[in-house]
Enzyme design. Structure first.
Site, PDB file in Angstrom:
ATOM      1  N   GLY A   1       1.652  -9.387  -4.690  1.00 56.24           N
ATOM      2  CA  GLY A   1       1.968 -10.251  -3.556  1.00 56.24           C
ATOM      3  C   GLY A   1       0.700 -10.607  -2.805  1.00 56.24           C
ATOM      4  O   GLY A   1       0.389 -11.777  -2.617  1.00 56.24           O
TER       5      GLY A   1
ATOM      6  N   GLY B   1       3.457  -3.365  -6.856  1.00 55.11           N
ATOM      7  CA  GLY B   1       2.436  -2.939  -7.817  1.00 55.11           C
ATOM      8  C   GLY B   1       1.562  -1.855  -7.231  1.00 55.11           C
ATOM      9  O   GLY B   1       0.666  -1.320  -7.887  1.00 55.11           O
TER      10      GLY B   1
ATOM     11  N   GLY C   1       2.507  -0.055   4.567  1.00 54.80           N
ATOM     12  CA  GLY C   1       3.656   0.401   3.791  1.00 54.80           C
ATOM     13  C   GLY C   1       3.666   1.876   3.445  1.00 54.80           C
ATOM     14  O   GLY C   1       4.656   2.571   3.668  1.00 54.80           O
TER      15      GLY C   1
ATOM     16  N   GLY D   1      -4.475   0.015   0.953  1.00 50.75           N
ATOM     17  CA  GLY D   1      -4.303  -1.151   0.072  1.00 50.75           C
ATOM     18  C   GLY D   1      -5.311  -2.257   0.294  1.00 50.75           C
ATOM     19  O   GLY D   1      -5.583  -3.040  -0.607  1.00 50.75           O
ATOM     20  N   GLU D   2      -5.851  -2.343   1.495  1.00 53.30           N
ATOM     21  CA  GLU D   2      -6.746  -3.463   1.793  1.00 53.30           C
ATOM     22  C   GLU D   2      -8.186  -3.033   2.014  1.00 53.30           C
ATOM     23  O   GLU D   2      -9.082  -3.873   2.096  1.00 53.30           O
ATOM     24  CB  GLU D   2      -6.228  -4.207   3.034  1.00 53.30           C
TER      25      GLU D   2
END
Lengths: 327, 731
Positions: free
Chosen positions: B245, B470, B512, B693-694
């Protein structure tokens, strides 16, 4: 995608009989299917030629090779005879596309792949190649990957093939089957420059089918294929140089050069070769060759860099091809 | 039973460190991995309900302006066509992330080239596509539109709330021993997730089910409700597997609303899958930026001034603007500071969140500037950074929850074998070789999230509408529950991506894992209380391992403790004062070695290594994968990714993966990511975990750019660093 009729030909004669206006031959389909999905191309009929048995590489009596039109790019690149005698071809093939695409793409199809011009792919944009007379959106638009040689006021597209550049340097001929029989055309003559008819890209008549590419006997000498690209995997050449050179006694006895990424066809300029032949290799000579090659070159803004890039790359390739050649 | 926690203070225990199962943090394989590699994981457009019809979005080709008429009636007569959905309430573009309302609607206008004009529905996909390609509109063209943020006359907003200033930066610049004042550019970029956006919509008994590729079901459901004027109870979203995404699926995209409208109109389930080219144009992409960085340092290399001004763009009416300077206020010291933020209103496709909005481009550019400044100071760029790690957040004066910047820089430097060198020292076989370093920093956030855990005699079932895009959500929630309940992974089942489950924030903003992980933690703590009560012991005296409860000299299998109907508990975590009492962030360093071709200027990255700290690591493998993926994105931003807008009408020129270059196999070298496994952030949440994640993209690209300078002496200030920009300055 527009609906189309599908014919699976069982012989070359049958394929050629079915060919003609509105029909397209399909083999690997790696370019044609994409273009059909976007309706950049919308044939009425697809003639499947994959069962014609044109997938052999044969040695000719004169020492040359006859490469069937359906030989996959991957097989051609891996063929031991090609790797030994015509290594520039193998290297060019491996510099192109991706492993998956090379498995599907064929020799004939590779020659006939269409330009990657962004505006050719965009059916909302004017494009003289896609829709004759509509204009050229690339000329004043974003043209980073487009041509600086052999272009016209109507079209600045480049031919995207690597394979064809190597075949051009090897003086290949294209074997063509038509309703009136078989003919052979030198690759250099096979492609047409855009002029005011950029939609006509080759000398193929309606319904003619490429059946093979003929290579003259192995040329010997040093083979170089240098491809300059924006990324290492799957990118079309910004510029590529194919070179076959023989140096004897400190002198360039013979040299052939062909260029990709610069022009509407795999580019060859015999004046550049003539200038080099019989001369002792030197940086100054190479610069002079580059100057001759690029004398008529014309950038269109975002592709201006291709001119100095080509000069630098050619000088470097000539240096590599003649390395250690001093008498 | 519910267990609710608002994060107002530092966690006072590290309960997870006291657990015995030994599952959390391990590099456990994804439980759904086999389904994915065998093609059994069902993605958005893979169900084929009977009587399915296919929709294809019609691309507005321009000019931009008012729609006068269309050839809808002709299109409706084309072979196979069932309906042409051409309504004013078709979405103009994707909804922005974490936004519970509908997207702006089409109305009678086309605001950008590529906007959905209509949806053609047909019995077959190719019939729908062919008819859609034949649809045209007669337009009344607007005049005086702008497509380039830097063109004279472009409308620029400078919102007061997004400017900040303290001290006197101009005076600091005038008096400093060393200064830097440079302008940088980053290109438009797109997430280009592997799975194109798709939805299958189906109405049954007044209820709408949408199976699609969505990142944030809670918000997506509300957006659908707003767009179609439905109660939330009438809408069910299913998104069990999402093929990437990266921000482009945060807000629901036009294909989803179009599919719902079409399904209602034709009384059949309707699938709408976007073509790659439509994904580029109609979902949100990252705005290009122009950034001006000013730095002032004293003679010892201490920063006394920091300025970061930026210009981004978006369509009229879009609230989002790339928060370029998000990390600038706290990353480095300096008492005199100015932040500027300007938004050009352009008629390019809509901009929105792409992986690490803000830091991805802002920290990257800042880290390029830091490298230039270190050179002016004749300092090792690592030493320069370490000298400027602030004790307190220099903009707010609040402490850091923890600051691991120096730790990751030192750890990375040692593993990489970092040695500070002058530029242009190594020419090998026609390639200039150089190394570069950059720090990575990303804010850490928390948002309300719930999860339910049911414990039965068979094991545990975790349910939340959180998604796995993912990232590894299935794995980490399985691990959190298994660790706390003393169950091996094969006795925990995690179910995600169903809007009927308890509401999570969703996959976005690196929130998340920590939010859904904490919600599962809270639910499991409640279940541990049940088990303890059943055994008549304190929860803190309870050891749960391999399906057995142990306390003192009593050991009993859970099957004998848990009642037949099982126990169910819901955990809910909410962000609170902990988010403002301290500065929470994640930290990283990235090192790169590049080779620059001395003839052509082509750059190839030879190796990359990163070191990262993000609190507790829930799964070492999936966390590393996030970092490696992020560093690959950094490499792409540095060298390849450039979405080009035509200067004449703003349309995206290279909107496919052949010409929009992301780094592919040969471009990505061996990448090593190392995690500070012992790190815990007690301010973050009781799991002590932060988002990862980032982080991997938040600055790392600068290591590649800085390495190019070290290799060949060419400073790139406009990304991507393609060969034409290098060539011009090579000898």
């Amino acid at each position: 995608m527009k609906s189309f009729d599908y014919i699976r030909a069982t012989s070359v004669a049958e394929a050629v009989q079915a060919g003609g206006t509105g029909a397209r031959y399909i083999a690997g389909g790696t370019n044609l299917l994409d273009l059909m999905k976007l309706e950049v191309m919308a044939p009425d009929t697809l003639i499947d030629i994959t069962r014609l048995g044109l997938d052999q590489i044969e040695e000719l009596d004169n020492g040359g090779l006859r490469i069937g039109a359906l030989v996959p790019n991957a097989d051609l690149a891996a063929d031991m005879r090609v790797r030994r005698g015509w290594p520039v071809l193998s290297r060019a093939l491996l510099a192109g596309a991706s492993g998956q695409l090379r498995n599907k793409a064929t020799t004939g199809g590779n020659l006939l792949q269409r330009t990657r011009c962004y505006y050719f792919y965009d059916t909302a944009a004017p494009c003289n190649k896609r829709e004759p007379g509509s204009g050229c959106a690339a000329m004043e638009g974003f043209n980073r990957i487009l041509g600086v040689l052999g272009t016209s006021d109507h079209c600045i597209a480049t031919h995207p093939s690597d394979m064809a550049v190597a075949m051009q340097v090897l003086d290949a001929e294209v074997e063509i089957e038509g309703k009136d029989g078989t003919r052979r055309v030198e690759l250099d003559e096979f492609y047409r420059l855009p002029g005011d008819t950029p939609h006509i890209e080759t000398v193929l008549a309606e319904g003619e089918l490429i059946t093979a590419v003929i290579l003259p006997p192995a040329p010997g000498g040093k083979h170089v294929y240098q491809k300059v690209r924006d990324r290492a995997s799957y990118a079309f050449a910004l510029v590529s140089v194919a070179c076959v050179a023989k140096v004897e006694g400190g002198v360039l006895e013979d040299i052939s050069l062909a260029f990709g990424g610069l022009a509407p066809k795999p580019w060859r300029n015999r004046a550049v070769e003539d200038l080099l032949k019989g001369q002792a290799p030197s940086e100054a000579l190479f610069e002079q060759a580059a100057e001759t090659l690029l004398a008529e070159a014309k950038g269109h803004g975002s592709n201006d860099f291709k001119i100095p890039l080509t000069r630098r790359t050619l000088v470097s390739v000539l240096g590599e091809a003649t390395k250690g050649a001093a008498a | 039973m519910t267990n609710e926690l608002t994060l107002d203070k530092k966690a006072d225990t590290r309960r997870l460190d006291e657990m015995a199962q030994g599952l959390l943090g391990t590099p456990m394989d994804r439980p759904e991995g086999v389904l994915k590699v065998t093609g059994k994981a069902i993605y958005a457009d893979e169900e084929r309900p009977s009587n399915l019809a296919y929709g294809y979005l019609v691309r507005a080709t321009g000019p931009i302006g008012r729609i006068v008429s269309t050839n809808k009636d002709e299109i409706a007569k084309m072979p196979g066509v069932v309906a042409v959905i051409e309504e004013a309430d078709l979405p103009r573009n994707s909804v922005q992330g974490a936004t519970p309302t509908a997207a702006p609607t089409r109305g009678d206008r086309i605001d950008y080239i590529g906007q959905p004009l209509a949806l053609v529905v047909a019995d077959g996909f190719e019939e729908a596509r062919h008819a859609a390609q034949a649809m045209t509109a007669v337009m009344e063209a607007d005049t005086g539109l702008h497509f380039d943020p830097e063109a004279p006359g472009a409308s620029i907003e400078t919102p007061e709330a997004k400017q900040a200033s303290q001290g006197d930066l101009d005076a600091a610049m005038a008096s400093a021993a060393f200064t830097l004042d440079e302008e940088y550019h980053t290109s438009s970029m797109h997430s280009a997730a592997m799975e194109p956006h798709a939805t299958i919509a189906e109405w049954k008994d007044g209820k709408l089910t949408m199976r699609g590729a969505y990142q944030m079901l809670k918000f997506n459901q509300k957006s659908v409700s707003d767009a179609l004027d439905l109660d939330l109870s009438q809408i069910r979203l299913l998104s069990p597997f999402v093929g990437g995404g990266f921000g482009s699926k945060l807000g629901i995209a036009p294909e989803a609303i179009a599919a719902a409208l079409a399904s209602k109109a034709v009384g059949r389930p309707v699938s709408v899958a976007m073509h790659r080219r439509q994904v580029f144009e109609t979902t949100t992409h990252r705005s290009a930026t122009k950034q001006k960085v000013r730095l002032a340092a004293d003679k010892d290399g201490k920063l006394i001034g920091v300025g970061h001004d930026n210009l981004v763009y978006n369509l009229p009416g879009e609230k989002f603007s790339e928060p370029t300077t998000q990390a600038t206020p706290f990353t480095y010291a300096g008492e005199n500071r100015v932040i500027g933020h300007h938004i050009a209103r352009l008629h390019r496709p809509a901009a929105g969140s792409v992986r690490a909005p803000g830091e991805a481009v802002g920290a990257t550019v800042f880290e390029m500037a830091m490298d230039e400044m270190a050179e002016k100071l004749d300092l090792d760029p690592i030493e320069f950074r370490v000298r400027n790690i602030p004790d307190l957040d220099p903009s707010k004066g609040i402490p850091f929850s923890e600051n691991r910047m120096e730790a990751v820089l030192r750890d990375g430097a040692e593993r990489f074998g970092w040695k500070h060198t002058k530029p242009k020292q190594r020419l090998e076989d026609g390639w200039w070789i150089g190394t570069g370093v950059a720090a990575a920093v990303r804010v850490n956030m928390m948002s309300e999230t719930s999860a339910r855990v049911r414990l039965t005699q068979d094991g545990a079932v975790v349910e939340t509408d959180m998604t796995d895009i993912g990232t590894g959500t299935y794995a980490i929630l399985t691990q959190v529950a298994g660790e706390l309940l003393g169950l091996p992974a094969n006795r925990v089942e995690t179910r995600l991506g169903d809007s009927d489950f308890p509401k999570a924030f969703g996959s976005g903003g690196s929130v998340g894992a920590s939010s859904s992980g904490t919600a599962v933690y809270l639910a499991c703590m409640e279940l541990r209380q049940n088990i303890a009560a059943a055994l008549g012991v304190e929860e803190t005296d309870l050891t749960l391992k391999d399906g057995r409860a142990i306390s003192g000299n009593v050991a009993k299998p859970l099957t004998e403790i848990v009642p037949g109907e099982g126990w169910s508990a819901t955990g809910t975590v909410k962000g609170g004062k902990a988010g403002s009492l301290v500065r929470q962030a994640t930290w990283g360093s990235c090192f790169a070695e590049v080779a620059v071709n001395a003839v052509t200027g082509e750059t190839r990255v030879r190796r990359m290594l990163g070191s990262f700290a993000a609190g507790r690591i829930l799964n070492e493998k999936t966390a590393k994968s996030q970092c490696i993926g992020g560093m690959t994105w950094g490499l792409g931003m540095a060298l390849h990714e450039e979405l080009v807008h035509d200067p004449r009408d703003g349309h995206m020129v290279n909107r496919d993966l052949a010409e929009y270059h992301v780094p592919a196999n040969l471009d990505v070298p061996q990448i090593e990511a190392h995690l500070l496994m012992e790190d815990r952030d007690d301010w973050a949440n009781p799991v002590q975990a932060k988002g990862i994640g980032e982080l991997g993209i938040s600055g790392t690209g600068a290591a590649v750019i800085n390495a190019i300078y070290n290799a060949c002496g060419v400073r790139i200030r406009s990304l991507p660093g393609t060969l034409d920009k290098i060539l011009a300055e090579l000898p």
